[in-house]
Design a protein around this motif. Structure first.
Motif, mmCIF file in Angstrom:
data_model
loop_
_atom_site.group_PDB
_atom_site.id
_atom_site.type_symbol
_atom_site.label_atom_id
_atom_site.label_comp_id
_atom_site.label_asym_id
_atom_site.label_seq_id
_atom_site.Cartn_x
_atom_site.Cartn_y
_atom_site.Cartn_z
ATOM 1 N N PRO A 101 20.174 -2.920 34.341
ATOM 2 C CA PRO A 101 19.706 -3.462 33.056
ATOM 3 C C PRO A 101 19.337 -2.395 32.038
ATOM 4 O O PRO A 101 19.317 -2.666 30.839
ATOM 5 C CB PRO A 101 18.484 -4.301 33.455
ATOM 6 N N ALA A 102 19.056 -1.170 32.490
ATOM 7 C CA ALA A 102 18.674 -0.105 31.564
ATOM 8 C C ALA A 102 19.877 0.596 30.945
ATOM 9 O O ALA A 102 19.740 1.290 29.942
ATOM 10 C CB ALA A 102 17.795 0.920 32.270
ATOM 11 N N PHE A 103 21.064 0.411 31.539
ATOM 12 C CA PHE A 103 22.268 1.050 31.022
ATOM 13 C C PHE A 103 22.811 0.254 29.844
ATOM 14 O O PHE A 103 22.654 -0.956 29.756
ATOM 15 C CB PHE A 103 23.337 1.153 32.102
ATOM 16 N N THR A 104 23.490 0.965 28.965
ATOM 17 C CA THR A 104 24.211 0.288 27.891
ATOM 18 C C THR A 104 25.605 -0.087 28.392
ATOM 19 O O THR A 104 26.052 0.362 29.459
ATOM 20 C CB THR A 104 24.333 1.187 26.655
ATOM 21 N N VAL A 105 26.295 -0.889 27.608
ATOM 22 C CA VAL A 105 27.655 -1.287 27.969
ATOM 23 C C VAL A 105 28.562 -0.068 28.028
ATOM 24 O O VAL A 105 29.356 0.092 28.977
ATOM 25 C CB VAL A 105 28.184 -2.321 26.959
ATOM 26 N N ALA A 106 28.440 0.826 27.049
ATOM 27 C CA ALA A 106 29.286 2.025 27.021
ATOM 28 C C ALA A 106 29.003 2.925 28.223
ATOM 29 O O ALA A 106 29.934 3.497 28.812
ATOM 30 C CB ALA A 106 29.058 2.788 25.721
ATOM 31 N N GLU A 107 27.756 3.064 28.615
ATOM 32 C CA GLU A 107 27.411 3.902 29.772
ATOM 33 C C GLU A 107 28.007 3.342 31.045
ATOM 34 O O GLU A 107 28.501 4.095 31.901
ATOM 35 C CB GLU A 107 25.895 4.027 29.886
#
Length: 335
Positions: A101-107
């Motif tokens: 949940p802490a990651f972005t979509v791009a990451e």
């Protein structure tokens, strides 16, 4: 040979024959048999706890079956799970392949592309220039995102949107896009219709149907399968589970029967055993002239037929306390 390879279907055929898995608490599923050709949408239907996720993981080589066998793309299970894992990919499976949940979509997308190149890339790919490798990774990401129907521009912050800010359907699309980066022959998704509205559920099934039509075989766990999908039910084998508690039940019966055999001798002294309630009976005996206590001790002496208890009964007087009476009962063996 290249033309023949192109003619072969991309999706993996899935065949199960008496497939089953038994764990410490009994059968998760058993006697599952079906055939699905390449590019088939297979819906593993059933309520939560019916073993559907275990079946999904077993068919993708993540869990080892204990009964029967299966084949995925011609690779036999449970004999070669590693080979099946190389041609299959997991979408959303709670506890196994979840989004951070802490990651972005791009990451998430960049990380998956990097892992794909690191572990599944060819030696020739490593010899390319960094710019070429980056372009190839970007092309693979764009292909997977388009196949999953994930519109990055429509997200609240575009590619920089955190997973925690995604709607349930968009998170499902992202997990499918991540799985498709590896171009698997078999795609497995758990909880396909969980917490989705009717409209979102229809979109989710349309997405999986499109992936299957593109050639990738799809296994999708759901509570209610669409009519055009191949429906598979994972049986829990609940009728076999009650066999395990039979042994403890027999031990209980044997214990009860053994316990009933031991008190057989004291049953003859059941009538004089009224002294077993010291709070009520013993004080009444002490309130009299002392003959009540002596009579009780005499009855105990007759029941046990021992010289020692006779002596203890004869020495009982009016001044005996409840503790002394309890000690006397203990000496007779009836406390």
């Amino acid at each position: 040979m290249g033309a023949e390879a192109d003619e072969q279907p991309h999706g993996a055929a899935v065949v199960a024959d008496g497939f089953g898995l038994k764990g410490p608490r009994g059968w998760a599923f058993r006697k599952v048999s079906f055939r699905a050709g390449p590019g088939t949408l297979v819906a593993i239907e059933g309520p939560s706890g019916s073993g559907r996720t275990c079946l999904l993981l077993a068919l993708t080589g993540r869990m080892k079956a204990t009964e029967g066998h299966a084949e995925v793309g011609g690779v036999r299970l449970p004999r070669k799970p590693g080979a099946v894992r190389r041609i299959s990919a997991l979408g959303h499976v709670p506890g196994v392949s979840e989004l951070d949940p802490a990651f972005t979509v791009a990451e998430h997308l960049r990380e998956r592309a990097l892992l794909q190149r690191r572990f599944d890339g060819s030696v020739r790919a490593f010899l390319r220039r960094p710019a070429e490798r980056a372009a190839a990774a970007r092309a693979r990401i764009d292909e997977a995102v388009a196949a999953a129907g994930l519109d990055l521009a429509a997200l609240p912050k575009g590619e920089r949107t955190s997973v925690r800010d995604l709607e349930r359907l968009e998170a499902l699309r992202l997990s499918i896009a991540l799985a498709l980066i590896g171009r698997p022959r078999l795609l497995a998704v758990d909880d396909t219709d969980l917490k989705l509205s009717d409209a979102d559920r229809a979109e989710a099934w349309a997405l999986l149907r499109a992936v299957a039509e593109a050639g990738t075989t799809v296994l999708a766990v759901c509570s209610e399968a669409p009519e055009d999908a191949l429906r598979i039910t994972a049986g829990t084998g609940s009728e076999d589970q009650p066999e395990e508690p039979e042994e403890p039940a027999e031990r209980t019966e044997r214990t009860e029967s053994a316990g009933s055999a031991d008190p057989a001798e004291p049953e003859s002294a059941a009538e004089p055993a009224t002294d077993d309630t010291p709070e009520d009976t013993v004080p009444e005996a002490q309130a009299g002239t002392g003959t009540g206590t002596a009579g009780t001790a005499a009855a105990a002496t007759a029941a046990t037929a021992t010289a020692d208890t006779g002596t203890a009964a004869a020495s009982t007087t009016e001044d005996d306390t409840e503790e002394g009476a309890a000690d006397a009962l203990a000496e007779t063996g009836r406390a």
